[in-house]
Design an enzyme around this catalytic site. Structure first.
Site, PDB file in Angstrom:
ATOM      1  N   ASP A 216      -8.394  19.740 -12.823  1.00  0.00           N
ATOM      2  CA  ASP A 216      -8.624  18.436 -13.459  1.00  0.00           C
ATOM      3  C   ASP A 216      -8.217  18.576 -14.920  1.00  0.00           C
ATOM      4  O   ASP A 216      -8.887  19.247 -15.698  1.00  0.00           O
ATOM      5  CB  ASP A 216     -10.109  18.064 -13.307  1.00  0.00           C
ATOM      6  CG  ASP A 216     -10.446  16.715 -13.934  1.00  0.00           C
ATOM      7  OD1 ASP A 216      -9.695  16.252 -14.816  1.00  0.00           O
ATOM      8  OD2 ASP A 216     -11.490  16.143 -13.556  1.00  0.00           O
TER       9      ASP A 216
ATOM     10  N   ARG B 154       0.858  -1.205   0.000  1.00  0.00           N
ATOM     11  CA  ARG B 154       0.000   0.000   0.000  1.00  0.00           C
ATOM     12  C   ARG B 154       0.883   1.240   0.000  1.00  0.00           C
ATOM     13  O   ARG B 154       0.573   2.250  -0.617  1.00  0.00           O
ATOM     14  CB  ARG B 154      -0.938   0.015   1.217  1.00  0.00           C
ATOM     15  CG  ARG B 154      -1.714   1.320   1.291  1.00  0.00           C
ATOM     16  CD  ARG B 154      -2.870   1.380   2.298  1.00  0.00           C
ATOM     17  NE  ARG B 154      -2.793   0.466   3.388  1.00  0.00           N
ATOM     18  CZ  ARG B 154      -1.998   0.623   4.474  1.00  0.00           C
ATOM     19  NH1 ARG B 154      -1.249   1.710   4.587  1.00  0.00           N
ATOM     20  NH2 ARG B 154      -1.981  -0.286   5.407  1.00  0.00           N
TER      21      ARG B 154
ATOM     22  N   LYS C 234      -8.794   7.744 -18.828  1.00  0.00           N
ATOM     23  CA  LYS C 234      -9.126   8.345 -20.116  1.00  0.00           C
ATOM     24  C   LYS C 234      -7.886   8.397 -21.017  1.00  0.00           C
ATOM     25  O   LYS C 234      -7.338   7.360 -21.334  1.00  0.00           O
ATOM     26  CB  LYS C 234      -9.771   9.713 -19.880  1.00  0.00           C
ATOM     27  CG  LYS C 234     -10.820   9.734 -18.753  1.00  0.00           C
ATOM     28  CD  LYS C 234     -12.080   8.946 -19.065  1.00  0.00           C
ATOM     29  CE  LYS C 234     -12.981   8.738 -17.851  1.00  0.00           C
ATOM     30  NZ  LYS C 234     -13.380   9.940 -17.141  1.00  0.00           N
TER      31      LYS C 234
HETATM   32  C1  LIG Z   1     -13.882  10.246 -15.827  1.00  0.00           C
HETATM   33  C2  LIG Z   1     -13.555  11.565 -15.234  1.00  0.00           C
HETATM   34  C3  LIG Z   1     -13.351  11.711 -13.859  1.00  0.00           C
HETATM   35  C4  LIG Z   1     -13.512  10.552 -12.882  1.00  0.00           C
HETATM   36  O1  LIG Z   1     -12.537   9.600 -13.063  1.00  0.00           O
HETATM   37  P1  LIG Z   1     -12.753   8.024 -12.730  1.00  0.00           P
HETATM   38  O2  LIG Z   1     -11.464   7.443 -13.144  1.00  0.00           O
HETATM   39  O3  LIG Z   1     -13.930   7.566 -13.516  1.00  0.00           O
HETATM   40  O4  LIG Z   1     -13.003   7.965 -11.255  1.00  0.00           O
HETATM   41  C5  LIG Z   1     -13.001  12.960 -13.383  1.00  0.00           C
HETATM   42  N1  LIG Z   1     -12.871  14.023 -14.215  1.00  0.00           N
HETATM   43  C6  LIG Z   1     -13.079  13.911 -15.537  1.00  0.00           C
HETATM   44  C7  LIG Z   1     -12.937  15.126 -16.390  1.00  0.00           C
HETATM   45  C8  LIG Z   1     -13.433  12.694 -16.092  1.00  0.00           C
HETATM   46  O5  LIG Z   1     -13.658  12.605 -17.411  1.00  0.00           O
END
Ligand SMILES: *Cc1c(COP(=O)(O)O)cnc(C)c1O
Length: 388
Positions: free
Chosen positions: A180, A56, A205
């Site tokens: 983000d 961890r 993504k």
């Molecule tokens: C998919 C996504 C998230 C969340 O991520 P997960 O890996 O699904 O938890 C956060 N921000 C954006 C812009 C996303 O496209």
């Protein structure tokens, strides 16, 4: 806490994508970082070990990924998590009851849910502001504000916010500023260079890029902040497994190649959609008629493969989404394969209809994640679906 080596920041982006944070395996010379599928590590004696005690806390595959993405974002410390939302969860744990967060009003639905439905229970308060205009952020400030959190471009309306202006505002008030960067990726936009303190990714993504794992990442430059996030990563334990880290690390090696193709095809398809009489508004930051085109050119090096467009009729939107053959009707984005989605009934179904309409997210809006297939095949597929 994984710190990158200094030379990992001096090489070109594509070189770092392939090599940063990785060394041939000391045991065998394996060129690919092995998947250290282990929970623990044998110690030579009491208190004598190779720096690895329990997985961890430390895992070599995860550390290679953390160093790699930290280098790509121009940061010094990376922290991998089991999902993008687990990474956001770690950011929110930096704060305590009574603290106030200003968040973009058009952020990822799961981010909104985590804040509004979970962290409000622990006494954090949130304001959701339209960050296209910095004055909306200024107006949301309270004496308890501690964090500004935003996304640019946003999903699915492709709203941009001015990273440098937000960074200056956060710095002037002593707030943390987190971005983000899932949509743009460090290939096209590097928030730390604009004054952000923390960059977040859903590595699910574009960074992984092959739609075969779920993961998250935080990157920071400041050591004090890195220590606090490292503590949270280990104390809360939302770490990814080594196999998922390996898959993501394989993905980041080709990030610049994939992003160049997403961008090239994205621009082509956005322009093609704009020229069609049977398509309404097209939302893509690389179009000269995007209201923030100048900002896009200033803070982004490319515009990527995410496009939203309005087909003016909800029933037709449904038909197009079901009639495409190469585009798959699916949630998520950023993989090599092209996807189509209907935000109003899929990703944004939880957003109240009035709020959806206020941001232009109509029932006839479709969203594309343009993959790396032949763009002519993608255009032909959209053409037959739109004609149907
Ligand atoms: C998919 C996504 C998230 C969340 O991520 P997960 O890996 O699904 O938890 C956060 N921000 C954006 C812009 C996303 O496209």
């Amino acid at each position: 806490m994984t710190q990158i080596r200094d030379h990992d920041l001096t090489l070109g982006f594509a070189t770092r994508a392939v090599h940063a944070g990785q060394l041939p395996d000391p045991l065998s010379g394996a060129v690919m970082t092995p998947i250290y599928q282990t929970s623990t590590y044998a110690q030579e004696g009491l208190g004598r070990h190779k720096g690895y005690e329990y997985a961890r806390t430390q895992n070599p595959t995860r550390e290679a990924l953390e160093r790699n993405i930290a280098s790509l974002e121009g940061g010094r410390f990376g922290f991998a998590f089991g999902s993008g939302l687990a990474a956001l969860d770690a950011i929110l744990k930096l704060f305590k009851a009574g603290d106030h967060v200003i968040c973009g009003f058009n952020v990822y639905g799961g981010s909104h849910r985590l804040m509004e439905r979970l962290y409000t229970n622990f006494g954090l308060t949130f304001s959701f502001a339209d960050m296209r205009d910095i004055r909306n952020v200024e107006r949301a400030i309270t004496p308890a504000t501690r964090l500004i959190y935003g996304e640019t471009p946003t999903n699915p309306m492709m709203h941009l916010s001015d990273l440098s202006a937000l960074g200056d505002l956060a710095q002037a008030h002593g707030y943390l500023f987190a971005v983000d960067n899932t949509f743009a990726t460090p290939c096209f936009q590097q928030p730390l260079a604009h004054g952000a303190d923390i960059v977040l990714h859903s590595t699910t993504k574009y960074l992984n890029g092959h739609s075969d794992m779920i993961g998250g990442m935080l990157v920071v430059g400041r050591e004090d902040l890195a220590e606090r996030i490292g503590f949270i990563q280990n104390a809360s334990g939302a770490v990814p497994g080594p196999m998922d880290c390996f898959l993501c690390l394989r993905g980041t090696k080709t990030l610049p190649l994939r992003m160049a193709r997403h961008d090239q095809s994205g621009r082509r398809i956005a322009e093609w959609l704009t020229g069609r009489k049977d398509v309404g508004k097209v939302y893509y930051p690389g179009l000269p008629d995007h209201p923030q085109f100048d900002l896009a050119r200033r803070q982004m090096k490319g515009f990527g493969g995410m496009i939203s467009f309005d087909v003016n009729d909800p029933a037709r939107a449904r038909r197009v989404a079901e009639r495409v053959k190469i585009f798959a009707l699916a949630e998520s984005l950023g993989g090599v394969e092209s996807l189509i989605g209907h935000p109003a009934s899929m990703t944004h179904a939880a957003v109240p209809p009035a709020l959806r309409l206020e941001m232009g997210l109509t029932d006839s809006l479709l969203r594309l994640s343009v993959g790396v297939e032949e763009v002519d095949d993608l255009l032909a597929d959209l053409d037959q679906a739109l004609k149907g």
